[in-house]
Design a protein around this motif. Structure first.
Motif, PDB file in Angstrom:
ATOM      1  N   ARG A  60       0.835  -1.214   0.000  1.00 53.70           N
ATOM      2  CA  ARG A  60       0.000   0.000   0.000  1.00 53.70           C
ATOM      3  C   ARG A  60       0.865   1.259   0.000  1.00 53.70           C
ATOM      4  O   ARG A  60       0.620   2.200  -0.763  1.00 53.70           O
ATOM      5  N   LYS A  61       1.869   1.291   0.861  1.00 51.35           N
ATOM      6  CA  LYS A  61       2.692   2.486   0.980  1.00 51.35           C
ATOM      7  C   LYS A  61       3.482   2.763  -0.293  1.00 51.35           C
ATOM      8  O   LYS A  61       3.620   3.920  -0.709  1.00 51.35           O
ATOM      9  N   THR A  62       4.008   1.710  -0.929  1.00 49.56           N
ATOM     10  CA  THR A  62       4.779   1.929  -2.151  1.00 49.56           C
ATOM     11  C   THR A  62       3.880   2.304  -3.322  1.00 49.56           C
ATOM     12  O   THR A  62       4.368   2.791  -4.345  1.00 49.56           O
ATOM     13  N   ALA A  63       2.570   2.077  -3.164  1.00 50.65           N
ATOM     14  CA  ALA A  63       1.614   2.522  -4.183  1.00 50.65           C
ATOM     15  C   ALA A  63       1.126   3.935  -3.906  1.00 50.65           C
ATOM     16  O   ALA A  63       0.280   4.458  -4.651  1.00 50.65           O
ATOM     17  N   LYS A  64       1.647   4.556  -2.856  1.00 49.87           N
ATOM     18  CA  LYS A  64       1.258   5.922  -2.479  1.00 49.87           C
ATOM     19  C   LYS A  64      -0.250   6.006  -2.223  1.00 49.87           C
ATOM     20  O   LYS A  64      -0.926   6.959  -2.630  1.00 49.87           O
ATOM     21  N   ILE A  65      -0.783   5.007  -1.533  1.00 51.21           N
ATOM     22  CA  ILE A  65      -2.209   4.945  -1.224  1.00 51.21           C
ATOM     23  C   ILE A  65      -2.391   4.965   0.295  1.00 51.21           C
ATOM     24  O   ILE A  65      -1.681   4.264   1.025  1.00 51.21           O
ATOM     25  N   THR A  66      -3.313   5.782   0.779  1.00 51.17           N
ATOM     26  CA  THR A  66      -3.557   5.885   2.210  1.00 51.17           C
ATOM     27  C   THR A  66      -4.402   4.710   2.697  1.00 51.17           C
ATOM     28  O   THR A  66      -5.019   3.986   1.898  1.00 51.17           O
ATOM     29  N   GLU A  67      -4.440   4.528   4.007  1.00 47.40           N
ATOM     30  CA  GLU A  67      -5.282   3.478   4.576  1.00 47.40           C
ATOM     31  C   GLU A  67      -6.748   3.719   4.233  1.00 47.40           C
ATOM     32  O   GLU A  67      -7.489   2.772   3.929  1.00 47.40           O
ATOM     33  N   GLU A  68      -7.166   4.964   4.274  1.00 43.26           N
ATOM     34  CA  GLU A  68      -8.556   5.309   3.956  1.00 43.26           C
ATOM     35  C   GLU A  68      -8.883   4.940   2.510  1.00 43.26           C
ATOM     36  O   GLU A  68      -9.945   4.379   2.218  1.00 43.26           O
TER      37      GLU A  68
END
Length: 391
Positions: free
Chosen positions: A16-24
């Protein structure tokens, strides 16, 4: 109740983080509450197979990756040469950089296994050399004469010339229908590998800035400086905000696209310095009127007063051009139903890369599934790509 799968929560978080996507955002994509998604990343709960597959798709990672015992080694981030104060790279930029890195790593390994020699121009110079010398070498290597392009599509001439010399050129602004690349965030990047140099140009820009970006990124290859660029343009004021490598590559691009001897021939004693003449010359060279004005001013071929007057006219002309472009694109979309999706994929993959993968597939070097993955096209659609390459 749907079966749950015990994925590695650390890898889920890393993906998720390497996709630049937040938890929300991840929770919304999976169609669950934020609390439930956070439980998946902690390992207190697990997603169903369908939810995990959906997340793998959204994060652009293989589903099997979620079951590895440890976070895998990812590609090293490219050096950020962008202007000071630039916005943080978003999901679209992360995806396109990773995709090009994967393609580049595959083709570099293939070329080395096949005994290909490293390309001599990658790293031939450094940023301590004169930009004009680098520009001359680029023109000589690619066999390009800015005074005599083979067609009116100048950027196509440059891309064809670059790919004939083994440089892979990818162009797109499109990840998918809801995710595009803004040129203010990422205008281009270069991977200066001597066995498989790759250049990316964001096609969100109009033709002239794309061409300048392309040659700017080629300069990165010639000095072996892999990295990301934005706001690539000839610079007059505010140079302090630009990385020295970017300033150097801008000078190389300006010198290659608008050679001094060519300008002295074109801007002779009877040159009127009317905006119409400047625009006409810029169009023939494939550059913007602004780029040409900056070049002329730096070479002492324009006074500051002339530059200021013509710059105002160029700004006005550019706004009129943008309006006409919007109208043209709207008319084209209505009449043609949008661009050819396979042409978009071909430009995104790079024509040279597409041809190399198809040749490897036809020769039995790679399996159909790998070829399909590399090109992001189903095997039964390969003829559509081939028809565009050779048609």
């Amino acid at each position: 109740m749907a079966e749950k799968v015990k994925i590695n929560p650390s890898i889920l978080q890393w993906a998720r983080k390497t996709a630049k996507i937040t938890e929300e955002q991840a929770a919304a994509k999976a169609g669950v509450s934020l609390e439930r998604y956070q439980a998946w990343e902690r390992g207190d709960d697990f997603p169903t197979i369908s939810k995990a597959q959906k997340l793998a798709h959204d994060f652009r990672r293989p589903f099997a990756l979620f079951f590895l015992p440890d976070v895998p080694r990812d590609f090293q981030p490219l050096q950020d040469f962008r202007r000071l104060g630039s916005v943080e790279l978003g999901t679209g930029s992360a995806f396109i950089i990773r995709e090009i890195q994967q393609k580049q790593a595959w083709i570099s390994e293939l070329n080395q296994e096949n005994g290909e020699k490293p390309l001599p121009f990658v790293g031939k110079f450094s940023s301590k050399d004169k930009p004009e010398e680098v520009a001359v070498d680029i023109l000589h290597t690619l066999q390009i004469d800015p005074s005599n392009y083979s067609s009116s599509n100048v950027i196509k001439d440059w891309i064809s010339a670059a790919e004939r010399q083994g440089i892979f050129v990818s162009r797109t602004s499109f990840i998918h229908s809801k995710l595009t690349l803004g040129s203010n965030e990422l205008q281009g990047f270069a991977i200066a590998d001597p066995f498989a140099p790759f250049v990316f140009v964001n096609s969100d820009d109009w033709a002239a800035p794309q061409l300048f970006t392309l040659v700017h990124e080629l300069a990165h290859l010639w000095i072996a400086k892999s990295g990301i660029s934005n706001e690539v343009e000839p610079v007059t004021p505010d140079r302090a905000k630009f990385h020295p490598v970017e300033l150097f590559c801008n000078e190389v691009a300006a010198s290659a696209l608008m050679p001094m001897d060519l300008l002295h021939r074109e801007v002779s004693a009877d040159f009127s310095y009317r905006y119409e003449d400047v625009f006409s010359l810029a169009r023939r060279l494939g550059v913007s009127a602004y780029a040409l004005l900056v070049r002329l001013y730096k070479l002492g071929m324009l006074t500051l007063s002339q530059y200021g007057i013509l710059k105002e006219q160029a700004d006005l002309g550019f706004q009129q051009f943008l309006l006409k472009e919007e109208q043209r694109k709207a008319k084209q979309k209505d009449s043609e139903g949008g661009p050819n999706p396979y042409l978009i994929k071909l430009n995104k993959n790079s024509r040279l890369f597409t041809q190399t993968v198809l040749d490897a597939f036809r020769g039995g070097v790679i399996e159909p599934t790998q070829a399909s993955y590399l090109l992001n096209v189903q095997v039964n659609k390969f003829p559509k790509l081939e028809s565009l390459i050779y048609g």
